[in-house]
Design a protein around this motif. Structure first.
Motif, PDB file in Angstrom:
ATOM      1  N   ARG A 183       0.860  -1.207   0.000  1.00  0.00           N
ATOM      2  CA  ARG A 183       0.000   0.000   0.000  1.00  0.00           C
ATOM      3  C   ARG A 183       0.885   1.242   0.000  1.00  0.00           C
ATOM      4  O   ARG A 183       1.848   1.301   0.759  1.00  0.00           O
ATOM      5  CB  ARG A 183      -0.889   0.023   1.243  1.00  0.00           C
ATOM      6  N   GLY A 184       0.575   2.168  -0.854  1.00  0.00           N
ATOM      7  CA  GLY A 184       1.408   3.373  -0.988  1.00  0.00           C
ATOM      8  C   GLY A 184       2.579   3.168  -1.939  1.00  0.00           C
ATOM      9  O   GLY A 184       3.289   4.113  -2.247  1.00  0.00           O
ATOM     10  N   GLY A 185       2.770   1.928  -2.407  1.00  0.00           N
ATOM     11  CA  GLY A 185       3.869   1.619  -3.329  1.00  0.00           C
ATOM     12  C   GLY A 185       3.689   2.317  -4.670  1.00  0.00           C
ATOM     13  O   GLY A 185       2.557   2.534  -5.111  1.00  0.00           O
ATOM     14  N   LYS A 227      -2.892   2.821   3.052  1.00  0.00           N
ATOM     15  CA  LYS A 227      -3.907   2.241   3.943  1.00  0.00           C
ATOM     16  C   LYS A 227      -4.767   3.364   4.510  1.00  0.00           C
ATOM     17  O   LYS A 227      -4.255   4.407   4.915  1.00  0.00           O
ATOM     18  CB  LYS A 227      -3.192   1.510   5.089  1.00  0.00           C
ATOM     19  N   LYS A 228      -6.079   3.120   4.501  1.00  0.00           N
ATOM     20  CA  LYS A 228      -6.982   4.146   5.039  1.00  0.00           C
ATOM     21  C   LYS A 228      -6.796   4.248   6.548  1.00  0.00           C
ATOM     22  O   LYS A 228      -6.689   3.237   7.232  1.00  0.00           O
ATOM     23  CB  LYS A 228      -8.437   3.766   4.741  1.00  0.00           C
ATOM     24  N   THR A 229      -6.759   5.488   7.042  1.00  0.00           N
ATOM     25  CA  THR A 229      -6.690   5.644   8.502  1.00  0.00           C
ATOM     26  C   THR A 229      -8.085   5.386   9.049  1.00  0.00           C
ATOM     27  O   THR A 229      -9.071   5.856   8.471  1.00  0.00           O
ATOM     28  CB  THR A 229      -6.216   7.065   8.882  1.00  0.00           C
ATOM     29  N   PRO A 230      -8.176   4.601  10.132  1.00  0.00           N
ATOM     30  CA  PRO A 230      -9.516   4.251  10.626  1.00  0.00           C
ATOM     31  C   PRO A 230     -10.319   5.511  10.992  1.00  0.00           C
ATOM     32  O   PRO A 230      -9.789   6.439  11.593  1.00  0.00           O
ATOM     33  CB  PRO A 230      -9.228   3.392  11.869  1.00  0.00           C
TER      34      PRO A 230
END
Lengths: 269, 58
Positions: free
Chosen positions: A139-141, A261-264
């Protein structure tokens, strides 16, 4: 159909591996320098070079990252790439795997960077390959894809498709910028930037690199020489005494990344 | 780093994406779930589903 086609690709590139490795065209690194600007590699990165061909991208990025995995459908190509990189000396962080871009043998999130240079036009199913690229990227790659750009104008695109197919039976199709942007977004990537770079080809070297016979080169020459002025201008065809000396096409560089990744979300309750 | 660790480093079965085992005496990688053996040639593992050798049922 997919298997026999892929056998054809493997056969084609096993036969012509040496000329791809030694190709002055593939060693030119203007597009790789641009890819590096887009990717911003660091010594923490693990990079996957999909359909690595002669290993030029792997060699370019190896000193800039922690490690590189170079994959290709043709074992002969990988062996040539391995030899080529060994000859350069001092590069010990590249490993080679024979793999299909549409069925990658890597776990999810294994790589922080991915490059795929001048290859997707050989893939029978580009959306499936993009799905795999998305899966193996963390993720973020970040990813850069470089490929021949298909002209927007249908009659120019048709000419382009005809000469590519005449030169190389394993050419499936190139895509327009709009088609690429759509495929990239549909595969779940964030599209950051697309950029077009012109690429000049020495006609003889370009034609022979794909393993064409003398007759094949003549046929290809005829196609270019007999093309309309508009098409000759578009591809900046240079001729001398009825022989094509060079032409120029467009390469598209696409910079995209897998969403982080989504922050919760904090619950409102 | 041993050869097998090096080979298995970030590598899975291309079909089921499950773990692979290195079989040293035959120099190949095995996927027990898919019952497939992937050969290693000149230190380069070949992870092509169509080229893999089926393993006999246990």
């Amino acid at each position: 159909m997919a298997k026999s086609f892929k056998d054809k690709v493997r056969e084609q590139f096993s036969r012509t591996a040496e000329s791809y490795v030694r190709s002055p065209s593939f060693s030119q690194s203007a597009d790789l320098a641009e890819a590096a600007r887009m990717l911003q590699p660091t010594s923490d990165d693990i990079l996957l070079d999909v359909a690595c061909g002669g290993g030029h991208s792997a060699l370019y990025f190896a000193p800039l990252v922690r490690s590189v995995v170079a994959s290709d459908l043709a074992m002969q190509m990988l062996k040539k790439a391995q030899e080529f990189i060994a000859e350069e000396g001092g590069i010990e962080n590249v490993t080679f795997r024979e793999a299909d871009a549409e069925d990658l043998p890597f776990p999810a999130g294994a790589f922080t960077l991915l490059v795929c240079r001048i290859a997707p036009h050989h893939f029978p199913d580009v959306p499936r390959a993009l799905e795999e690229f998305h899966r193996v990227l963390r993720r973020g790659g970040r990813m850069v894809i470089i490929d021949t750009l298909l002209a927007d104008e249908p009659h120019i695109a048709e000419f382009q498709h005809n000469y590519e197919r005449l030169r190389d039976q394993t050419h499936i199709r190139a895509f327009t910028r709009a088609e690429w942007e759509q495929m990239i977004t549909e595969a779940g990537f964030i599209l950051h930037e697309t950029k077009v770079q012109k690429k000049n080809h020495d006609f003889q070297e370009w034609a022979k690199r794909a393993g064409l016979t003398r007759e094949g080169v003549q046929q290809l020459n005829k196609l270019f020489v007999e093309a309309s002025d508009e098409i000759q201008d578009y591809f900046q065809v240079e001729t001398f005494a009825g022989e094509v000396e060079s032409f120029t096409d467009n390469k598209l560089l696409i910079s995209a990344s897998r969403p982080p990744k989504k922050t919760p979300q904090t619950s409102s309750k | 780093m041993t050869l097998s660790q090096n080979l298995l480093d970030i590598l899975v079965c291309p079909q089921c994406k499950g773990a692979l085992l290195y079989e040293q005496n035959n120099n190949r990688l095995l996927c027990k779930a898919c019952r497939l053996a992937y050969p290693v040639r000149d230190d380069i593992p070949s992870l092509l589903i169509d080229e893999a050798e089926p393993l006999p049922e246990p």
